[in-house]
Design an enzyme around this catalytic site. Structure first.
Site, PDB file in Angstrom:
ATOM      1  N   GLY A 316       0.833  -1.208   0.000  1.00  0.00           N
ATOM      2  CA  GLY A 316       0.000   0.000   0.000  1.00  0.00           C
ATOM      3  C   GLY A 316       0.862   1.251   0.000  1.00  0.00           C
ATOM      4  N   SER A 317       0.392   2.287   0.705  1.00  0.00           N
ATOM      5  CA  SER A 317       0.961   3.636   0.543  1.00  0.00           C
ATOM      6  C   SER A 317       2.387   3.828   1.022  1.00  0.00           C
ATOM      7  CB  SER A 317       0.070   4.653   1.231  1.00  0.00           C
ATOM      8  OG  SER A 317      -1.208   4.611   0.638  1.00  0.00           O
ATOM      9  N   THR A 318       2.929   2.938   1.874  1.00  0.00           N
ATOM     10  CA  THR A 318       4.341   3.086   2.236  1.00  0.00           C
ATOM     11  C   THR A 318       5.194   2.941   0.972  1.00  0.00           C
ATOM     12  OG1 THR A 318       4.231   0.758   2.889  1.00  0.00           O
ATOM     13  CG2 THR A 318       4.321   2.360   4.662  1.00  0.00           C
TER      14      THR A 318
END
Ligand SMILES: [Zn+2]
Length: 586
Positions: A316-318
């Site tokens: 995801g966003s990491t």
């Protein structure tokens, strides 16, 4: 003188007769002996040959002490406990009833059990192993003939469940089964010694013939980068999140950004290293519920799995840190470039939404990172293009295993280059549609913010004998130049902004400069309503040394990374950053 008189003459005659008789007797005796020898040689040779061969020295192993595992503070995390094996040698026992009574009493065994073994005519009969040294010493002090007490070693973990999935444990023969105990087997295991004893034809040890001992050689101690204080604190925080969020699991990794040394690795629920074959509650229940058919071995394997390295997930966003790095490095985007987010973006006829349905409106790239805006990252990904993105993915080490010194590291699950279209590229750009391990994500991000050095994450620092001699220092591969120092500087700046003023503000620690990125990803298959909340933080933001990643798998209730994972890293940093300053950690 007697020869010169008549009496002498008579005496001589008697003497001659005696001599004659003696000669006759000797010849007879010789004949008899010869006959006996002949008989033995001809008729019994087989028997005596066997006897002669059986009279030999018998070897008995003496186990070597396994090397200890010692953390960076000098604390012993894996040790040896002396235990005893009690045996009897039938032929040497003089007072069997006394021996039986004593062994029953000291070892808490039934008379029937002990009697059977004491009365058995065998070379050496084992009564009990893994006996406490104290009891073994007491039994030895009775000094009863035919009772033998041998010392042996058993692995012992003073902190029981601490770092269970990292340290691992050993099996019946003291060999490593999982974890560092496996990776460093050749250093930890020692060389067996031997006791040589003389035995008779039936293999019975002959008492009082003297034994010869070849002393065992202890294994080397393994020095690791773990810090027991940080590990314990991280474990406490992970357990807390696991319980309050009723999560399926919580992982925390703390790593040195510049050399890859791991200071802590937690994967809750952990198991008991001193009883590794006992299922902990979570897995016992699992064995009784829906998965009744799962074998105990399957459940044990699941219990021993280290989610930080053995399992992959959709980050995801990491992962937007990687897209930002590729965009900045390739020149496809600059921090001050302007974008506009209407709450969605259309890629190849597919509408992909931003997490903020109303849209982020006008924003520059710095703010898009702070907002974790999906459409902007998709636009940057598309600007980079499939081939170039794939090149960076490869250059950043993401296709390879990190080479961490633990067994069973899982590889990346990624589309093949020719299967990546614009939609796939769009999803990859914000961390979806592929899977990596937590340790892979962390290692790559470390390389992006440390000036471009792709390090090898590791625990093992050196192995050495207990007296400090014969040291093996471990060296790990580093590849330089995965990004320029300019890109590193921009990333550090923008990731500090995320924590100062953006979605990562729950990761802020007063008095320290923190950089980081949150993520809320779905567990696969998508649409199950199950999420993974995570936060990756590092400090100091302008000159990173320490990085921490917290992952909460399937939390109940609030599931956003910024709300539940960032506070875990904040609490961790609040505790360990002052501690690291205090001990002068570099
Ligand atoms: Zn947006």
């Amino acid at each position: 003188m007697a020869i010169k008189n008549s009496t002498g003459r008579r005496n001589m005659t008697v003497q001659k007769r005696k001599t004659f008789v003696l000669c006759v007797m000797s010849v007879a005796a010789l004949l008899l002996l010869g006959g006996r020898v002949g008989y033995l040689m001809i008729f019994c040779s087989e028997h005596y040959t066997a006897l002669a061969t059986d009279l030999h020295e018998r070897e008995r192993d003496i186990k070597a002490a396994r090397g200890r595992i010692i953390d960076s503070t000098g604390t012993v995390l894996a040790d040896n406990k002396t235990v005893c094996t009690i045996s009897v040698i039938h032929s040497q026992i003089k007072e069997p009833d006394k021996v039986i009574e004593m062994l029953c009493r000291e070892l808490g065994l039934s008379e029937e059990y002990v009697r059977k073994r004491v009365e058995k005519y065998s070379a050496r009969e084992r009564i009990k192993s893994n006996v406490d040294k104290e009891i073994g010493d007491r039994i030895r002090n009775y000094d009863m003939a035919g009772v033998k007490v041998d010392e042996d070693y058993k692995r012992y973990y003073p902190y029981d469940d601490l770092a269970s999935k990292v340290l691992g444990f050993t099996g019946g023969d003291n060999q490593g089964i999982i974890g560092l105990e496996v990776t460093y087997e050749k250093y930890l295991t020692g060389k067996k010694g031997q006791i040589l004893t003389l035995t008779d034809a039936k293999g019975i040890e002959l008492d009082g013939m003297g034994e010869r001992r070849k002393e065992p050689q202890a294994g080397k101690d393994l020095y690791v980068s773990l810090d027991v204080n940080i590990q314990r604190y991280a474990a406490q925080l992970a357990k807390q999140a696991y319980e309050t969020k009723q999560a399926a699991g919580v992982s925390i990794i703390v790593m040195n950004v510049n050399n890859g040394e791991i200071l802590a690795m937690v994967d809750v629920p952990e198991f008991h290293l001193n009883e590794p074959y006992t299922l902990i509650e979570e897995f016992r229940l699992q064995g009784e519920g829906d998965n009744e058919n799962e074998s105990t071995q399957d459940l044990l394997n699941q219990m021993w799995r280290n989610g930080c390295i053995n399992d992959t997930y959709e980050p995801g966003s990491t992962f937007k840190i990687i897209t930002a790095a590729a965009g900045l490095e390739s020149g496809a985007v600059r921090l001050e470039d302007n974008f506009s987010c209407p709450g969605f973006i259309i890629v190849d006829d597919r509408k992909i939404r931003c997490h903020k349905v109303a849209g982020h409106g006008a924003e520059d790239f710095t703010h898009a990172v702070m907002n974790s805006c999906n459409p902007v990252f998709i636009m940057v990904g598309l600007r980079i293009g499939v081939e170039r993105y794939y090149e960076y993915f490869t250059k950043f080490g993401l296709k390879q295993k990190t080479g961490i010194d633990l067994p069973g590291e899982a590889g990346t699950i990624m589309h093949q280059l020719d299967k990546i279209g614009e939609v796939e590229l769009a999803t990859i750009s914000f961390g979806q549609s592929f899977q990596i391990t937590p340790v892979r994500l962390m290692t790559t991000v470390a390389g992006l913010i440390n000036g471009g050095k792709l390090v090898t994450p590791h625990f093992g620092v050196k192995a050495a004998n207990a007296d400090g001699t014969s040291v093996d220092e471990f060296v790990y591969p580093v590849s330089e130049g995965i990004v320029s120092s300019e890109t590193t500087d921009k990333l550090k700046y923008v990731l500090e902004q995320v924590v100062e003023n953006g979605g990562g503000k729950n990761g802020y620690v007063e008095g320290f400069r923190i950089g980081g990125k949150t993520a809320t990803s779905q567990t696969l298959p998508r649409g199950s309503g199950r999420y993974i909340a995570s936060f990756l933080g590092f400090a100091p933001a302008d000159d990173p040394k320490i990085m921490a990643l917290a992952i909460i798998d399937t939390p109940q209730g609030t599931y956003y990374g910024g709300q539940i994972a960032a506070p875990v890293v904040r609490q961790l940093f609040e505790n360990i950053l002052p501690y690291l300053e205090e001990i002068g950690y570099e």
